[in-house]
Design a protein around this motif. Structure first.
Motif, PDB file in Angstrom:
ATOM      1  N   ASP A 137      42.825  47.395  47.748  1.00 17.23           N
ATOM      2  CA  ASP A 137      42.932  45.672  47.757  1.00 17.23           C
ATOM      3  C   ASP A 137      44.206  45.605  48.449  1.00 17.23           C
ATOM      4  OD1 ASP A 137      42.579  43.237  47.693  1.00 17.23           O
ATOM      5  OD2 ASP A 137      42.534  43.069  45.402  1.00 17.23           O
TER       6      ASP A 137
ATOM      7  N   LYS B  44      42.036  40.496  46.392  1.00 16.49           N
ATOM      8  CA  LYS B  44      40.872  39.957  46.273  1.00 16.49           C
ATOM      9  C   LYS B  44      40.660  39.594  44.573  1.00 16.49           C
ATOM     10  CE  LYS B  44      38.717  42.816  49.613  1.00 16.49           C
ATOM     11  NZ  LYS B  44      37.964  44.183  49.990  1.00 16.49           N
ATOM     12  N   ARG B  45      41.294  40.398  43.750  1.00 10.31           N
ATOM     13  CA  ARG B  45      41.598  40.031  42.280  1.00 10.31           C
ATOM     14  C   ARG B  45      42.886  39.928  41.973  1.00 10.31           C
ATOM     15  NH1 ARG B  45      39.667  43.307  38.440  1.00 10.31           N
ATOM     16  NH2 ARG B  45      39.473  45.186  39.664  1.00 10.31           N
ATOM     17  N   PRO B  46      43.276  38.984  41.185  1.00 10.12           N
ATOM     18  CA  PRO B  46      45.013  38.629  40.873  1.00 10.12           C
ATOM     19  C   PRO B  46      45.279  40.342  40.010  1.00 10.12           C
ATOM     20  CG  PRO B  46      43.683  37.037  39.891  1.00 10.12           C
ATOM     21  CD  PRO B  46      42.389  38.063  40.533  1.00 10.12           C
ATOM     22  N   PRO B  47      46.536  40.636  40.329  1.00  7.40           N
ATOM     23  CA  PRO B  47      46.896  41.850  39.628  1.00  7.40           C
ATOM     24  C   PRO B  47      47.416  41.589  38.182  1.00  7.40           C
ATOM     25  CG  PRO B  47      48.366  41.098  40.877  1.00  7.40           C
ATOM     26  CD  PRO B  47      47.504  40.271  41.202  1.00  7.40           C
ATOM     27  N   ASP B  48      47.496  42.231  37.125  1.00  9.16           N
ATOM     28  CA  ASP B  48      48.126  41.937  35.808  1.00  9.16           C
ATOM     29  C   ASP B  48      49.628  42.414  35.771  1.00  9.16           C
ATOM     30  OD1 ASP B  48      47.347  44.462  35.298  1.00  9.16           O
ATOM     31  OD2 ASP B  48      45.896  44.024  33.726  1.00  9.16           O
TER      32      ASP B  48
ATOM     33  N   ARG C  74      45.624  46.503  36.217  1.00  4.71           N
ATOM     34  CA  ARG C  74      45.608  46.276  37.894  1.00  4.71           C
ATOM     35  C   ARG C  74      46.879  45.958  38.262  1.00  4.71           C
ATOM     36  NH1 ARG C  74      42.204  45.184  41.656  1.00  4.71           N
ATOM     37  NH2 ARG C  74      42.642  43.308  43.139  1.00  4.71           N
TER      38      ARG C  74
ATOM     39  N   SER D  19      46.536  42.724  51.003  1.00  5.68           N
ATOM     40  CA  SER D  19      46.710  41.314  51.181  1.00  5.68           C
ATOM     41  C   SER D  19      48.235  41.104  52.249  1.00  5.68           C
ATOM     42  CB  SER D  19      46.807  40.189  50.139  1.00  5.68           C
ATOM     43  OG  SER D  19      47.091  38.899  50.523  1.00  5.68           O
TER      44      SER D  19
END
Length: 203
Positions: A67, A99-103, A12, A69
């Motif tokens: 996604d 929405k979901r943390p990136p890696d 991600r 932000s």
């Protein structure tokens, strides 16, 4: 560059960029974007190279299919910390709002924000070289431009609806004649000099 990060095992990948480092007024705005690999809009590029119509169209598409932000660092934060630090604060806020943390993060520019705890790579001129950074550039500029148009209605005469807070000739003239607003960056030399000269402050 997203492909290289994915090949390295990151699943991600987010691109992050900011706009508004140079203006004399308004916040600095950052956006973080994780693209949907199955739906990447055509025409992603450095936001400065796109027409307003194209940029607005792409920003709307990205808000729907990626996604995204968006976050700001205020004029007060710019004056307290400095513009570079404030830009990095806005970037970290934007990443935290996904929405979901990136890696993994691809950051436009030569420096990675010091508070970023996620593996990251700085990409010089990333808004022209990296799709997710291009997307972040487009979304951030579209948002900040709209914000400055709104502020222009509250503080007419400075031309923010067209100069977006940059130090254009008309903006500098308005600063001399109308004074400094609460949305001006007092740490920036042209604004500081006018305050030092004892001009009035508008509220």
């Amino acid at each position: 560059m997203e492909d290289a990060a994915i090949s390295a095992g990151f699943l991600r990948v987010a691109g992050v960029d900011e706009v508004g480092r140079g203006p004399l007024a308004g916040p600095v705005t950052a956006a973080a974007v994780v693209l949907d690999p199955g739906f990447i809009p055509d025409g992603l590029n450095d936001s400065k190279k796109l027409s307003i119509t194209k940029r607005t169209y792409l920003a709307d598409i990205l808000m729907e299919h990626a996604d995204v932000s968006i976050a700001h660092a205020s004029v007060e934060e710019i004056d307290t910390h400095n513009i570079l630090r404030a830009s990095h604060i806005a970037m970290c806020r934007a990443l935290a709002g996904l929405k979901r943390p990136p890696d993994h993060v691809l950051v436009d520019g030569s420096m990675i924000p010091r508070d970023l705890a996620i593996p990251a790579q700085a990409v010089i001129k990333g808004d022209a070289r990296c799709l997710s950074i291009s997307a972040a550039s487009i979304v951030a500029k579209n948002c900040r431009d709209r914000l400055m148009v709104d502020l222009a209605q509250q503080h007419p005469g400075y031309g923010w609806e067209t100069n977006m807070g940059y130090g254009s000739k008309s903006h500098m003239s308005a600063l001399q004649n109308l004074g400094v607003t609460p949305h001006h960056r007092r740490s920036f030399k042209p604004v500081h000099n006018i305050l030092y000269q004892g001009k009035n402050i508008r509220y």
